[in-house]
Design an enzyme around this catalytic site. Structure first.
Site, mmCIF file in Angstrom:
data_model
loop_
_atom_site.group_PDB
_atom_site.id
_atom_site.type_symbol
_atom_site.label_atom_id
_atom_site.label_comp_id
_atom_site.label_asym_id
_atom_site.label_seq_id
_atom_site.Cartn_x
_atom_site.Cartn_y
_atom_site.Cartn_z
ATOM 1 N N ASP A 12 74.759 -23.077 79.177
ATOM 2 C CA ASP A 12 74.745 -21.899 78.293
ATOM 3 C C ASP A 12 76.167 -21.437 77.956
ATOM 4 O O ASP A 12 77.087 -21.590 78.760
ATOM 5 C CB ASP A 12 73.967 -20.764 78.982
ATOM 6 C CG ASP A 12 73.539 -19.682 77.998
ATOM 7 O OD1 ASP A 12 73.587 -19.924 76.777
ATOM 8 O OD2 ASP A 12 73.160 -18.597 78.466
ATOM 9 N N HIS A 29 78.668 -26.290 70.151
ATOM 10 C CA HIS A 29 77.685 -27.256 70.660
ATOM 11 C C HIS A 29 78.307 -28.647 70.798
ATOM 12 O O HIS A 29 78.037 -29.368 71.758
ATOM 13 C CB HIS A 29 76.457 -27.304 69.741
ATOM 14 C CG HIS A 29 75.655 -26.030 69.755
ATOM 15 N ND1 HIS A 29 75.299 -25.395 70.922
ATOM 16 C CD2 HIS A 29 75.157 -25.267 68.752
ATOM 17 C CE1 HIS A 29 74.600 -24.297 70.635
ATOM 18 N NE2 HIS A 29 74.516 -24.195 69.312
ATOM 19 N N LEU A 123 72.027 -41.963 89.896
ATOM 20 C CA LEU A 123 71.670 -40.581 89.537
ATOM 21 C C LEU A 123 70.567 -40.545 88.468
ATOM 22 O O LEU A 123 70.648 -41.245 87.456
ATOM 23 C CB LEU A 123 72.915 -39.857 89.001
ATOM 24 C CG LEU A 123 72.688 -38.421 88.510
ATOM 25 C CD1 LEU A 123 72.444 -37.464 89.677
ATOM 26 C CD2 LEU A 123 73.881 -37.925 87.676
HETATM 27 C C1 IPE Z 1 68.550 -20.936 77.777
HETATM 28 O O1 IPE Z 1 69.621 -20.393 77.080
HETATM 29 C C2 IPE Z 1 68.155 -22.255 77.203
HETATM 30 C C3 IPE Z 1 69.170 -23.299 77.294
HETATM 31 C C4 IPE Z 1 70.333 -23.184 77.858
HETATM 32 C C5 IPE Z 1 68.783 -24.548 76.729
HETATM 33 P P1 IPE Z 1 69.413 -19.316 75.917
HETATM 34 O O2 IPE Z 1 70.758 -18.985 75.422
HETATM 35 O O3 IPE Z 1 68.413 -19.819 74.942
HETATM 36 O O4 IPE Z 1 68.750 -18.130 76.751
HETATM 37 P P2 IPE Z 1 68.672 -16.576 76.496
HETATM 38 O O5 IPE Z 1 68.094 -16.363 75.124
HETATM 39 O O6 IPE Z 1 70.063 -16.036 76.599
HETATM 40 O O7 IPE Z 1 67.792 -16.047 77.599
HETATM 41 C C1 IPE Z 2 73.598 -23.127 75.063
HETATM 42 O O1 IPE Z 2 74.512 -22.367 74.362
HETATM 43 C C2 IPE Z 2 73.046 -24.277 74.278
HETATM 44 C C3 IPE Z 2 71.674 -24.095 73.814
HETATM 45 C C4 IPE Z 2 70.866 -23.133 74.138
HETATM 46 C C5 IPE Z 2 71.181 -25.102 72.926
HETATM 47 P P1 IPE Z 2 74.057 -21.159 73.441
HETATM 48 O O2 IPE Z 2 73.882 -21.660 72.065
HETATM 49 O O3 IPE Z 2 72.889 -20.422 74.001
HETATM 50 O O4 IPE Z 2 75.364 -20.254 73.533
HETATM 51 P P2 IPE Z 2 75.437 -18.686 73.574
HETATM 52 O O5 IPE Z 2 74.554 -18.211 74.680
HETATM 53 O O6 IPE Z 2 74.966 -18.203 72.229
HETATM 54 O O7 IPE Z 2 76.872 -18.387 73.824
HETATM 55 MG MG MG Z 3 72.721 -18.826 75.237
#
Ligand code: IPE
Ligand code: IPE
Ligand code: MG
Length: 234
Positions: A12, A29, A123
């Site tokens: 995240d 990303h 792994l």
């Molecule tokens: C959780 O992250 C899902 C992934 C990392 C794939 P999100 O960014 O979607 O979660 P919330 O919305 O902050 O809970």
């Molecule tokens: C995690 O990063 C990747 C996915 C959920 C695909 P985010 O896209 O949720 O990044 P933030 O939370 O907005 O910073």
């Molecule tokens: Mg996120």
């Protein structure tokens, strides 16, 4: 020292990493995917058996279509790249998630990765993509109901071990869960498997999350007192 078979990472913070640098979320990303590629290789040289990576939740389809499309294309290209690289590193790839509403192109790459790395013994990397912990439990329950109706299992024999066999993959329980980006929540990740996992939250945004930080978390995990409802043996 605690046993460490299965580690989960909620990947995240890619979006915030990019926004902080005046870049697009897509760039975040892309950077996250490069970091993940390195991190997996480093972890594959440790004694950890299974690594589950939450890379796209069932709820992430709520995002802007452009972001979802970018992510799906990125996964498709990236899976092609790692297919060649990981096969020779003895890494075995698995997927957890609903394949139904994923594009054919990404499904093709997923199936190719699973097939090409099927005989690897190192792994296990379990990509959780279009994954939801509740969806996994519902999907398992549907399969169980069907097997009960068809007399394949007797409902009186159903227990936690058998239930686990109906999940997307029958993996050991999560020992350690790490979430990057500072959020302190589970966001529907492996609800069944993390019942006794040790939880670690770091403020580091995923593109900046290094193997060194991972190894420090593992060291702290080793010192945690896991009791599983019992009492301390010492
Ligand atoms: C959780 O992250 C899902 C992934 C990392 C794939 P999100 O960014 O979607 O979660 P919330 O919305 O902050 O809970
Ligand atoms: C995690 O990063 C990747 C996915 C959920 C695909 P985010 O896209 O949720 O990044 P933030 O939370 O907005 O910073
Ligand atoms: Mg996120």
């Amino acid at each position: 020292m605690n046993e460490l078979k299965h580690v989960g990472i909620i990947v995240d913070g890619n979006g915030r990493w990019a926004t902080k640098r005046n870049k697009s979320r897509s760039e975040g990303h892309l950077e996250g995917s490069k970091n993940l590629e390195k991190l997996i290789l480093n972890i594959s040289e440790s004694n950890i058996k299974v690594l589950s990576l939450y890379v796209f939740s069932t709820e992430n389809f709520k995002r802007d279509k452009n972001e979802v499309d970018y992510l799906m294309n990125l996964f498709t290209k990236w899976f092609k790249i790692i297919n060649k690289k990981y096969k020779n590193k003895n890494i075995k790839i698995l997927f957890s998630g609903r394949k139904e509403n994923l594009d054919k192109k990404i499904i093709k790459e997923i199936e190719s990765l699973e097939h090409e790395t099927n005989d690897n013994t190192g792994l296990i990397v379990n990509f959780c993509l279009n994954y939801g912990g509740r969806a996994e439990i519902v999907d398992a329950t549907k399969k169980i109901c069907s097997d009960v109706i068809n007399d394949k299992i007797n409902i009186n024999n159903l227990d936690e071990k058998i239930f686990g066999e109906y999940l997307y993959n029958n993996l050991p329980d999560l020992d350690l869960l790490i979430r990057t980006s500072g959020e302190q929540r589970i966001s529907n990740f492996m609800l069944w498997q993390l019942s006794y996992a040790e939880l670690f939250f770091t403020n580091t945004l995923f593109p900046d999350f290094t193997y060194e930080e991972f190894a420090n978390i593992v060291n702290s995990y080793m010192k945690r007192d896991r009791r599983f409802g019992g009492t301390n043996k010492n």
